[in-house]
Write an enzyme that holds these catalytic residues in place. Structure first.
Site, short mmCIF file in Angstrom:
data_model
loop_
_atom_site.label_atom_id
_atom_site.label_comp_id
_atom_site.label_asym_id
_atom_site.label_seq_id
_atom_site.Cartn_x
_atom_site.Cartn_y
_atom_site.Cartn_z
N ASN A 164 0.83 -1.21 0.00
CA ASN A 164 0.00 0.00 0.00
C ASN A 164 0.87 1.26 0.00
O ASN A 164 1.92 1.31 0.62
CB ASN A 164 -1.01 0.00 1.16
CG ASN A 164 -0.39 -0.19 2.53
OD1 ASN A 164 0.62 -0.85 2.68
ND2 ASN A 164 -1.02 0.39 3.53
N GLU A 192 0.40 5.23 0.60
CA GLU A 192 -0.51 6.28 1.07
C GLU A 192 -0.08 7.66 0.60
O GLU A 192 1.02 7.84 0.06
CB GLU A 192 -0.59 6.22 2.61
CG GLU A 192 -1.22 4.90 3.08
CD GLU A 192 -1.44 4.82 4.57
OE1 GLU A 192 -0.97 5.70 5.32
OE2 GLU A 192 -2.12 3.85 4.99
N CYS A 206 -4.28 0.83 -2.38
CA CYS A 206 -4.11 -0.42 -1.65
C CYS A 206 -3.07 -1.31 -2.33
O CYS A 206 -2.88 -1.25 -3.56
CB CYS A 206 -5.42 -1.20 -1.60
SG CYS A 206 -6.70 -0.42 -0.63
N GLU A 259 -3.17 -4.49 -3.02
CA GLU A 259 -3.70 -5.41 -4.03
C GLU A 259 -3.77 -4.75 -5.40
O GLU A 259 -3.42 -5.33 -6.42
CB GLU A 259 -5.12 -5.88 -3.65
CG GLU A 259 -5.19 -6.69 -2.37
CD GLU A 259 -5.42 -5.84 -1.13
OE1 GLU A 259 -4.91 -4.69 -1.08
OE2 GLU A 259 -6.08 -6.31 -0.20
N CYS A 289 -10.47 -4.62 0.56
CA CYS A 289 -11.56 -3.64 0.50
C CYS A 289 -12.39 -3.87 -0.76
O CYS A 289 -11.97 -4.58 -1.69
CB CYS A 289 -11.00 -2.22 0.53
SG CYS A 289 -10.33 -1.66 -1.04
N1 THU Z 1 -5.28 -1.34 2.57
C1 THU Z 1 -4.76 -2.16 1.62
O1 THU Z 1 -3.65 -1.95 1.11
N2 THU Z 1 -5.49 -3.22 1.23
C2 THU Z 1 -6.71 -3.54 1.73
O2 THU Z 1 -7.32 -4.49 1.26
C3 THU Z 1 -7.28 -2.76 2.82
C4 THU Z 1 -6.57 -1.52 3.16
C5 THU Z 1 -4.48 -0.20 2.99
C6 THU Z 1 -5.01 1.13 2.54
C7 THU Z 1 -4.42 2.05 3.59
O3 THU Z 1 -3.10 2.40 3.19
C8 THU Z 1 -4.32 1.20 4.83
O4 THU Z 1 -4.43 -0.14 4.40
C9 THU Z 1 -5.40 1.49 5.84
O5 THU Z 1 -6.65 1.44 5.28
#
Ligand code: THU
Length: 162
Positions: A61, A63, A72, A74, A111
């Site tokens: 991920n 940000e 994310c 994935e 998500c």
């Molecule tokens: N996140 C992911 O990378 N994958 C997911 O399936 C759920 C959430 C990340 C997004 C964000 O950087 C952090 O987790 C918190 O939501």
């Protein structure tokens, strides 16, 4: 009026019960946690995609201070796989997580947006993608197809006028 039911199927297991190849894919996802850029949530996610040609594409991920601009793990991995190998099928995706702020004891489910993206690739390649979700305690949850993670998904034929 009629009530209808759908059946979903998933497997729970310990990491050690997986094949060597799948354990390797999970190891890749775990190791990708190191590349996560998550200064805002402290929640690190690693995702590794196994392609039909044997390549493994790793993502994590990423940000951003403008929160919705981040992505994310994935989708980072899947979009890169799609861009690098547009015609190669995705066989499996493994996802691993770690929090800097608390102990994660369960698998974390992708998500909705990531499920939708997985589902699109599954539909495009007309072949199921196996999703392996890994917890820091080495428990795994496996879905043999993205359809089991996203019933009633929005599919591309719905965009076309009949
Ligand atoms: N996140 C992911 O990378 N994958 C997911 O399936 C759920 C959430 C990340 C997004 C964000 O950087 C952090 O987790 C918190 O939501």
């Amino acid at each position: 009026m009629q009530e209808k039911k759908i059946e979903l199927s998933f497997i729970t297991a310990h990491l050690s019960e997986l094949s060597e190849q799948e354990q390797q894919l999970v190891a890749n996802a775990k190791s990708s946690l190191k590349t996560a850029y998550a200064p805002y949530s402290g929640f690190l996610v690693g995702a590794s995609v196994l392609l039909e040609n044997g390549e493994i594409i790793n993502g994590s991920n990423q940000e951003n201070v403008a929160y919705p601009s981040g992505l994310c793990a994935e989708r980072v991995a899947l979009f890169y796989a799609g861009a690098r190998y547009p015609d190669v099928k995705v066989k499996k995706i493994a996802v691993s997580v770690h929090s800097k702020n608390f102990e994660v004891t369960e698998v974390v489910s992708p998500c909705g947006a990531c499920r939708q993206v997985m589902a699109e690739y599954e539909e495009k390649q007309e072949e199921a993608i196996k999703v392996i979700l890994h917890s820091p305690t080495d428990e795994v949850l496996i879905a043999n197809t993205v359809e089991d993670l996203l019933p009633f998904m929005f599919k591309s034929p719905l965009l076309k006028k009949h």
